[in-house]
Design a protein around this motif. Structure first.
Motif, PDB file in Angstrom:
ATOM      1  N   GLN A 143      12.088  -0.500  97.091  1.00  0.00           N
ATOM      2  CA  GLN A 143      12.348   0.632  97.973  1.00  0.00           C
ATOM      3  C   GLN A 143      13.742   1.212  97.725  1.00  0.00           C
ATOM      4  OE1 GLN A 143      13.059   0.011 102.121  1.00  0.00           O
ATOM      5  NE2 GLN A 143      11.532   1.541 102.701  1.00  0.00           N
ATOM      6  N   TYR A 146      13.864   3.158  94.592  1.00  0.00           N
ATOM      7  CA  TYR A 146      13.188   4.437  94.847  1.00  0.00           C
ATOM      8  C   TYR A 146      14.150   5.414  95.513  1.00  0.00           C
ATOM      9  CZ  TYR A 146      10.176   7.731  97.372  1.00  0.00           C
ATOM     10  OH  TYR A 146       9.612   8.849  97.901  1.00  0.00           O
ATOM     11  N   GLN A 147      14.884   4.912  96.539  1.00  0.00           N
ATOM     12  CA  GLN A 147      15.823   5.774  97.260  1.00  0.00           C
ATOM     13  C   GLN A 147      16.969   6.219  96.356  1.00  0.00           C
ATOM     14  OE1 GLN A 147      16.510   2.960 100.337  1.00  0.00           O
ATOM     15  NE2 GLN A 147      14.944   3.789 101.701  1.00  0.00           N
TER      16      GLN A 147
ATOM     17  N   GLY B  55       7.624   5.599 100.331  1.00  0.00           N
ATOM     18  CA  GLY B  55       8.092   6.731 101.117  1.00  0.00           C
ATOM     19  C   GLY B  55       7.637   6.794 102.575  1.00  0.00           C
TER      20      GLY B  55
END
Lengths: 291, 304
Positions: A143, A146-147, B55
């Motif tokens: 995550q 991804y950020q 997301g």
């Protein structure tokens, strides 16, 4: 002579041959899968099915040498672009191992050779970090990448691997054991800067550890599968571990091809190790024995 | 600016600049805080969410943990993982110790060649071992069955290693991979055994077993404890070997499912990073429990 010594002496005379027999058996069992893989990599599909190791024939040693082929390797490098994956693996493993070794040596030095308030809490932090299991960080790490927009980049693979707590701990131990404080203080008296002391005095003193740790991280990165599998999506970025596995998905029944790909993947690290094995083994066990 | 003249007091040593240790620890701290501490904190939050890819998230409280503890697949993964760990500790480690004892025999010729050969599989990555042994265990054409059938014609060449005997196959592959690695640790530990004590025991008429039990074993206990801990923790993080060995799956009927494989499947195939974080925390708690248990158990064993 006590009466029991007769069978005892016999046993003692037999001990060495028995030890050799046991060791040879185990060594053979260890080597057979390698031999099988190497043989399969040079065989055609028909010969793979017909013979366990090398095909029988009337050549030297009763082996049909002329039936062996390098076709598998040719296909691997021309059609299937394994050369790219090989270069990717070399790049990733070199950059990661150099960076991690430098960061860990510096961190270990800060924990071993300076006296300051935060030393103890920082050492405890490193020790606590040793027990964090890697898989726990898999999902949140993904995550985060991804950020940060680092998915499918080499930065996303290399940056998190740059400062493992285990390496810092190993270097701390090595520096405590083999870098005398007086030497550092003498250099400081002579007016040497902190970084000069580290690079010209301290690092040479822990050279065995540097060599061993370079190899350990090189090997770990080379053999790592789960991180590149999770982080990378573009096949042109794949290192060998991921590339060979996806190759297997497409050509699963082409044994010669799969085995030659595996051979290409493990031969470089094997050779590297053979050149440097002494340093590697002593470095590997130093953490455990000196504790 | 210049160095203080040497004097007998402790403070005489020229002090280092206060920034120096921080400059050296900085790369570690930056990377550690970004890629370990921060994900660690965010995983606590994630573990209470359901996510759809990285997301989209929804808060679900402790639901992930409740579901996890009721999921039979998770318990199957735990059982398989424990079986594998037991295989490592009770089959592989005694074998490694045995090999180390054989290699440590005074006057043994060819020691370094044996050691090198037996150690060499440790250099092969789990993925590559998986790919190799996937073919070794193939029915009819694999090395295991063809060789065993050749040596013992009664052996069934269709023996279903990866279809039925998944855990034994895994333990065998891991044995090939790690026996030499652990042997090297034991061999290093055996150098700490006091030789004069062994000789004295021998002169006093102690049997080989007594010498091993009362001299060798206590001397190697610290390293043995370390190796047991290392291989238990390693076993609990088993993923790549069965995943590759079973063609990127948990195998027939989930026979090769492990805890980390379960984590990987839920997080990266189903795409629920929140649930995967919950699995990660349960795994972390198990490992801490094991570490504490072994600490207690082994420190007791050392006193014996």
């Amino acid at each position: 002579m006590p009466p029991a010594s007769q069978p005892h002496a016999l046993l003692r005379r037999l001990a060495m041959p028995l030890i050799h027999a046991a060791l040879i058996t185990f060594t053979a069992l260890t080597m057979i899968p390698f031999a099988w893989m190497i043989a399969a990599a040079f065989k055609t599909r028909e010969d793979f099915l017909r013979s366990i190791f090398l095909p029988a024939g009337d050549g030297f040693l009763g082996i049909a040498w002329d039936r062996l082929t390098v076709e598998n390797f040719v296909r691997l490098f021309t059609e299937l672009g394994i050369g790219r994956a090989l270069l990717n693996s070399i790049f990733l493993a070199s950059v990661t191992s150099l960076g991690a070794t430098l960061c860990c040596a510096m961190g270990g030095y800060a924990l071993a050779k300076y006296r300051y308030r935060a030393r103890r809490p920082l050492t405890n932090l490193v020790l606590a970090a040793l027990i964090i299991p890697g898989p726990l960080l898999l999902a949140p790490g993904y995550q985060l990448l991804y950020q940060l927009g680092l998915l499918d980049t080499y930065a996303g693979l290399i940056l998190p691997a740059l400062a493992p707590a285990f390496g810092v701990f190993l270097f701390r131990q090595a520096m405590l054991n083999s870098v005398p404080q007086e030497l550092i203080e003498a250099a400081r008296m002579d007016g040497a800067g902190e970084f000069r002391i580290f690079f010209t005095l301290v690092l040479p003193l822990v050279r065995p550890m540097v060599g061993a740790y370079l190899m350990i991280t090189f090997l770990q990165t080379w053999n790592n599968f789960i991180n590149p599998q999770v982080v990378l999506q573009s096949s042109e970025l794949f290192p060998l571990s991921v590339a060979i596995n996806s190759l297997r998905g497409m050509y699963g029944t082409d044994y010669g091809l799969i085995m030659s790909g595996t051979l290409v993947s493990i031969a470089p690290v094997m050779c590297l190790f053979l050149l440097l094995q002494k340093e590697f083994i002593s470095g590997l066990t130093s953490g455990a024995v000196k504790g | 600016m210049s160095a203080a003249p040497p004097s007998p007091s402790r403070r005489s040593v020229r002090a280092f600049p206060a920034w120096a240790p921080w400059a050296f620890i900085a790369p570690f701290l930056v990377v550690f805080c970004t890629f370990v501490i921060w994900p660690l904190i965010s995983s606590l939050v994630l573990a209470m969410q359901r996510t759809y890819g990285p997301g989209y998230t929804r808060f679900v409280g402790l639901e992930n943990f409740a579901f996890l503890l009721k999921d039979p697949a998770f318990w199957k993964a735990v059982r398989n993982t424990v079986v594998f760990a037991a295989g490592s500790v009770f089959i592989q480690l005694p074998l490694s110790l045995g090999l180390a004892l054989l290699l440590n025999r005074p006057g043994l010729r060819g020691r370094s060649i044996y050691r090198l050969a037996i150690f060499s599989p440790s250099l092969v990555g789990l993925v590559f071992v998986g790919i190799l042994f996937r073919l070794v265990f193939e029915t009819r054409t694999g090395l295991a069955n063809t060789l065993l059938h050749e040596l013992f014609p009664a052996f069934d060449p269709e023996f279903p290693w990866l279809q039925t005997y998944v855990m034994p196959s895994l333990i065998l592959a891991a044995l090939w991979l790690y026996a030499g690695f652990n042997m090297v640790y034991f061999l290093a530990a055996l150098q700490n055994v006091p030789k004069d004590l062994l000789e004295a025991a021998s002169i006093d008429g102690a049997s080989p077993w007594q010498r091993f039990r009362h001299v060798t074993l206590p001397a190697i206990m610290p390293v043995a404890g370390f190796v047991v801990l290392l291989s238990t923790i390693g076993s609990f993080q088993l993923f790549e070997l069965p995943w590759i060995l079973l063609d990127n799956s948990a195998g027939p009927d989930d026979r090769g499912l492990t805890i980390v494989m379960y984590l990987y499947q839920t997080g990266f195939i189903t795409g629920d990073l929140g649930y995967a974080s919950a699995v990660g925390w349960v795994l972390a708690l198990m490992l801490m429990g094991i570490a504490v248990f072994q600490r207690l158990f082994l420190s007791r064993a050392e006193e014996l």
